[in-house]
Design a protein around this motif. Structure first.
Motif, mmCIF file in Angstrom:
data_model
loop_
_atom_site.group_PDB
_atom_site.id
_atom_site.type_symbol
_atom_site.label_atom_id
_atom_site.label_comp_id
_atom_site.label_asym_id
_atom_site.label_seq_id
_atom_site.Cartn_x
_atom_site.Cartn_y
_atom_site.Cartn_z
ATOM 1 N N ASP A 22 0.826 -1.203 0.000
ATOM 2 C CA ASP A 22 0.000 0.000 0.000
ATOM 3 C C ASP A 22 0.866 1.262 0.000
ATOM 4 N N ARG A 45 1.366 1.420 9.908
ATOM 5 C CA ARG A 45 0.162 1.012 9.188
ATOM 6 C C ARG A 45 -0.260 -0.388 9.610
ATOM 7 N N TYR A 48 -2.042 -0.208 12.930
ATOM 8 C CA TYR A 48 -3.428 0.244 12.751
ATOM 9 C C TYR A 48 -4.290 -0.884 12.188
ATOM 10 N N ASP A 52 -7.639 -2.981 13.931
ATOM 11 C CA ASP A 52 -8.892 -2.638 13.240
ATOM 12 C C ASP A 52 -9.179 -1.139 13.250
ATOM 13 N N ALA A 53 -8.141 -0.349 13.015
ATOM 14 C CA ALA A 53 -8.296 1.103 12.992
ATOM 15 C C ALA A 53 -7.667 1.695 11.729
ATOM 16 N N LEU A 54 -7.603 0.898 10.674
ATOM 17 C CA LEU A 54 -6.919 1.303 9.454
ATOM 18 C C LEU A 54 -7.510 2.566 8.834
ATOM 19 N N GLU A 55 -8.796 2.805 9.044
ATOM 20 C CA GLU A 55 -9.434 3.985 8.459
ATOM 21 C C GLU A 55 -8.841 5.285 9.008
ATOM 22 N N TYR A 56 -8.110 5.240 10.116
ATOM 23 C CA TYR A 56 -7.511 6.439 10.707
ATOM 24 C C TYR A 56 -6.062 6.654 10.288
ATOM 25 N N ASN A 58 -4.355 6.940 7.322
ATOM 26 C CA ASN A 58 -4.003 7.950 6.318
ATOM 27 C C ASN A 58 -4.110 9.365 6.869
ATOM 28 N N ASP A 59 -5.167 9.652 7.603
ATOM 29 C CA ASP A 59 -5.321 10.992 8.181
ATOM 30 C C ASP A 59 -4.256 11.273 9.233
#
Length: 83
Positions: A22, A45, A48, A52-56, A58-59
């Protein structure tokens, strides 16, 4: 991730592989053994993803991701980079 047993090894290897792929897609190709910033981002990454917090990710790491991508782009543009 303080994991003291080997039952998670396959899952962690898979997450590390996904994280590496990625970040190389976002930033450009890098050698994880030679680029400490890239290695740190792959580990972060993966942490994260494991939690189970991968959505955070990138930000939270946007400036580091951009910085890595820029440094890789600049390095590719150097005249000696092809050697």
């Amino acid at each position: 991730m303080h994991i003291s047993h080997s039952s998670e090894d396959d899952n962690l290897k898979r997450l590390l592989s996904f994280s590496n792929a990625d970040l190389q897609e976002k930033c450009g190709k890098f050698d994880i053994d030679e680029n400490e910033r890239a290695k740190e981002l792959v580990f972060e990454r993966t942490r994260y993803a494991y939690n189970d917090a991968l959505e955070y990710f990138n930000d939270n790491f946007l400036s580091q991701i951009n910085s890595l991508g820029l440094s890789i782009s600049l390095k590719e543009g150097e005249p000696d980079a092809a050697v």
